[in-house]
Design a protein around this motif. Structure first.
Motif, PDB file in Angstrom:
ATOM      1  N   GLY A  51       0.843  -1.195   0.000  1.00 28.91           N
ATOM      2  CA  GLY A  51       0.000   0.000   0.000  1.00 28.91           C
ATOM      3  C   GLY A  51       0.871   1.235   0.000  1.00 28.91           C
ATOM      4  N   LYS A  52       0.226   2.401  -0.138  1.00 31.25           N
ATOM      5  CA  LYS A  52       1.003   3.641  -0.031  1.00 31.25           C
ATOM      6  C   LYS A  52       0.267   4.649   0.832  1.00 31.25           C
ATOM      7  CE  LYS A  52      -0.557   5.992  -4.200  1.00 31.25           C
ATOM      8  NZ  LYS A  52      -0.215   7.031  -5.129  1.00 31.25           N
ATOM      9  N   ALA A  56       4.925   7.575   1.811  1.00 33.77           N
ATOM     10  CA  ALA A  56       5.626   6.293   1.937  1.00 33.77           C
ATOM     11  C   ALA A  56       4.973   5.259   1.038  1.00 33.77           C
ATOM     12  CB  ALA A  56       5.547   5.820   3.382  1.00 33.77           C
ATOM     13  N   VAL A 104       2.370  -2.272  16.131  1.00 35.29           N
ATOM     14  CA  VAL A 104       3.254  -2.702  15.041  1.00 35.29           C
ATOM     15  C   VAL A 104       4.694  -2.545  15.515  1.00 35.29           C
ATOM     16  CG1 VAL A 104       4.075  -2.165  12.719  1.00 35.29           C
ATOM     17  CG2 VAL A 104       1.633  -2.012  13.204  1.00 35.29           C
ATOM     18  N   CYS A 123       1.684  -6.833   8.663  1.00 37.38           N
ATOM     19  CA  CYS A 123       0.272  -7.025   9.028  1.00 37.38           C
ATOM     20  C   CYS A 123      -0.451  -7.469   7.770  1.00 37.38           C
ATOM     21  CB  CYS A 123      -0.322  -5.747   9.585  1.00 37.38           C
ATOM     22  SG  CYS A 123       0.527  -5.243  11.077  1.00 37.38           S
TER      23      CYS A 123
HETATM   24  P1  ADP Z   1       1.949   7.024   5.749  1.00 40.03           P
HETATM   25  O1  ADP Z   1       2.621   7.155   7.082  1.00 40.03           O
HETATM   26  O2  ADP Z   1       2.698   7.691   4.638  1.00 40.03           O
HETATM   27  O3  ADP Z   1       0.493   7.383   5.791  1.00 40.03           O
HETATM   28  P2  ADP Z   1       1.271   4.298   6.187  1.00 40.03           P
HETATM   29  O4  ADP Z   1       1.993   3.937   7.430  1.00 40.03           O
HETATM   30  O5  ADP Z   1      -0.187   4.590   6.332  1.00 40.03           O
HETATM   31  O6  ADP Z   1       1.996   5.456   5.411  1.00 40.03           O
HETATM   32  O7  ADP Z   1       1.442   3.096   5.154  1.00 40.03           O
HETATM   33  C1  ADP Z   1       0.860   3.139   3.878  1.00 40.03           C
HETATM   34  C2  ADP Z   1       0.139   1.832   3.559  1.00 40.03           C
HETATM   35  O8  ADP Z   1       1.067   0.758   3.607  1.00 40.03           O
HETATM   36  C3  ADP Z   1      -0.955   1.460   4.541  1.00 40.03           C
HETATM   37  O9  ADP Z   1      -2.183   2.023   4.208  1.00 40.03           O
HETATM   38  C4  ADP Z   1      -0.987  -0.059   4.406  1.00 40.03           C
HETATM   39  O10 ADP Z   1      -1.727  -0.443   3.273  1.00 40.03           O
HETATM   40  C5  ADP Z   1       0.458  -0.396   4.173  1.00 40.03           C
HETATM   41  N1  ADP Z   1       1.145  -0.729   5.435  1.00 40.03           N
HETATM   42  C6  ADP Z   1       1.745   0.123   6.303  1.00 40.03           C
HETATM   43  N2  ADP Z   1       2.306  -0.524   7.345  1.00 40.03           N
HETATM   44  C7  ADP Z   1       2.066  -1.836   7.134  1.00 40.03           C
HETATM   45  C8  ADP Z   1       2.395  -3.041   7.852  1.00 40.03           C
HETATM   46  N3  ADP Z   1       3.085  -2.998   8.988  1.00 40.03           N
HETATM   47  N4  ADP Z   1       1.983  -4.221   7.328  1.00 40.03           N
HETATM   48  C9  ADP Z   1       1.271  -4.263   6.165  1.00 40.03           C
HETATM   49  N5  ADP Z   1       0.938  -3.174   5.437  1.00 40.03           N
HETATM   50  C10 ADP Z   1       1.319  -1.973   5.914  1.00 40.03           C
END
Ligand code: ADP
Length: 328
Positions: A51-52, A56, A104, A123
């Protein structure tokens, strides 16, 4: 004049993941193998796109040494250093010190090819937000289990003087066991003192989950009780299928929050019976007076969780992300 060869193969179409990452803020997708610098540097083989977020992108990464799978959050290093990336720095500073089964886990962070990599617990079952969207709303036993796990994580944070400040269903990730892992510590803050808390009166958080004292800056909110407000919003949203103060505009949301104007859906709108105990628990968290809100311990002691009110399942099945479980 250049001749166009109509039979020439077309350039490869970038896969959806690569396209998603093609932007100025987001980094390019990581190479097949990512190597941590230094003598003991680990190697990770890049897996599928997860995901994004704001700036990130997230990929699966398998530790070559032992085959363990993690989530790799990748940010352009120049973003990680810029002022606008303060979110990312606080995230690293605070998140790296936390260890709790429902948070996490932050494993390591390193720089590689002009990107900063953060290695996190994977996750693999998405977020509670995805689950609620699919299912429309959750059953009482599921809500009880999620709330208890969430309270454990919040108690841990608050004991360490950390306020998450952005608790919402999209930041509640689900691991392979369907256990909650609170993530995204970009807005978290160490609550150092009342004075420091007052200094940090910046508006933050998604408006749907925002506590009244954060809207009303003059009150200088931002103590950890904002997280308890969010627990009330999350509990409502899991049961009802929509957040309590949902509105089209930010102003309307704020107005509803300040007037504590929310309405529970009729019981079977979402084929969910919502008992008084649940409504009472939510209203105790959605108290305009932050001092009156319960602590995480008070919440787990609430009648909603007592054995006469109903069961708390020992485990949830990943198939319930899509289909409603039947409780006997
Ligand atoms: P930002 O801090 O830029 O908002 P996120 O932490 O929300 O980024 O991460 C972006 C996406 O990546 C999330 O919406 C999710 O889909 C995926 N993601 C983030 N952390 C995890 C994780 N620990 N395990 C699985 N997917 C993750």
């Amino acid at each position: 004049q250049q001749k166009v060869d109509r039979h020439a193969p077309l350039p490869p179409v970038p896969p959806a993941a690569a396209k998603a990452a093609l932007s100025k803020v987001h980094p390019p997708p990581p190479p097949p193998v990512v190597t941590e610098p230094g003598e003991d540097g680990e190697q990770y083989s890049t897996g599928s796109f997860l995901g994004k977020g704001g700036f990130a992108i997230c990929y699966e990464g398998q530790l070559v040494r032992n085959g363990r799978v993690f989530a790799m959050k990748v940010v352009r290093s120049e973003m990680a250093q810029k002022k606008m990336a303060e979110k990312f720095r606080t995230e690293l500073e605070i998140h790296s010190k936390l260890r709790h089964p429902n948070i996490v886990r932050f494993h390591r962070a390193f720089a590689f090819e002009s990107c900063t990599y953060v290695v996190l617990d994977l996750c693999s079952n998405g977020s509670v937000m995805d689950m609620v969207k699919r299912r429309k709303c959750l059953t009482l036993p599921e809500v009880r289990r999620f709330m208890i796990q969430l309270c454990g994580a919040v108690k841990y944070l608050h004991k360490r003087n950390v306020a998450h400040r952005d608790l919402k269903m999209g930041n509640l990730f689900l691991d392979h066991n369907m256990d909650i892992k609170v993530g995204d510590f970009g807005l978290a803050a160490m609550i150092i003192s009342e004075k420091e808390a007052k200094r940090r009166q910046t508006l933050c958080g998604t408006p749907n989950y925002i506590a009244p004292e954060v809207i009303d800056r003059s009150k200088g909110g931002h103590n950890q009780k904002v997280d308890i407000w969010s627990l009330g919003v999350i509990c409502f949203a899991m049961l009802a299928g929509f957040p309590p103060f949902q509105s089209k505009t930010q102003e309307e949301i704020y107005k509803k929050v300040k007037n504590l104007n929310y309405v529970w859906p009729k019981d079977n709108e979402c084929s969910n019976f919502i008992p008084e105990q649940a409504k009472n628990l939510v209203s105790s968290c959605l108290n305009l007076d932050e001092e009156q809100r319960p602590s995480p311990d008070d919440i787990v002691d609430h009648d909603f969780f007592n054995m006469y009110s109903g069961c708390i399942p020992r485990a949830l099945d990943p198939s319930w992300r899509q289909t409603k479980p039947v409780w006997l």
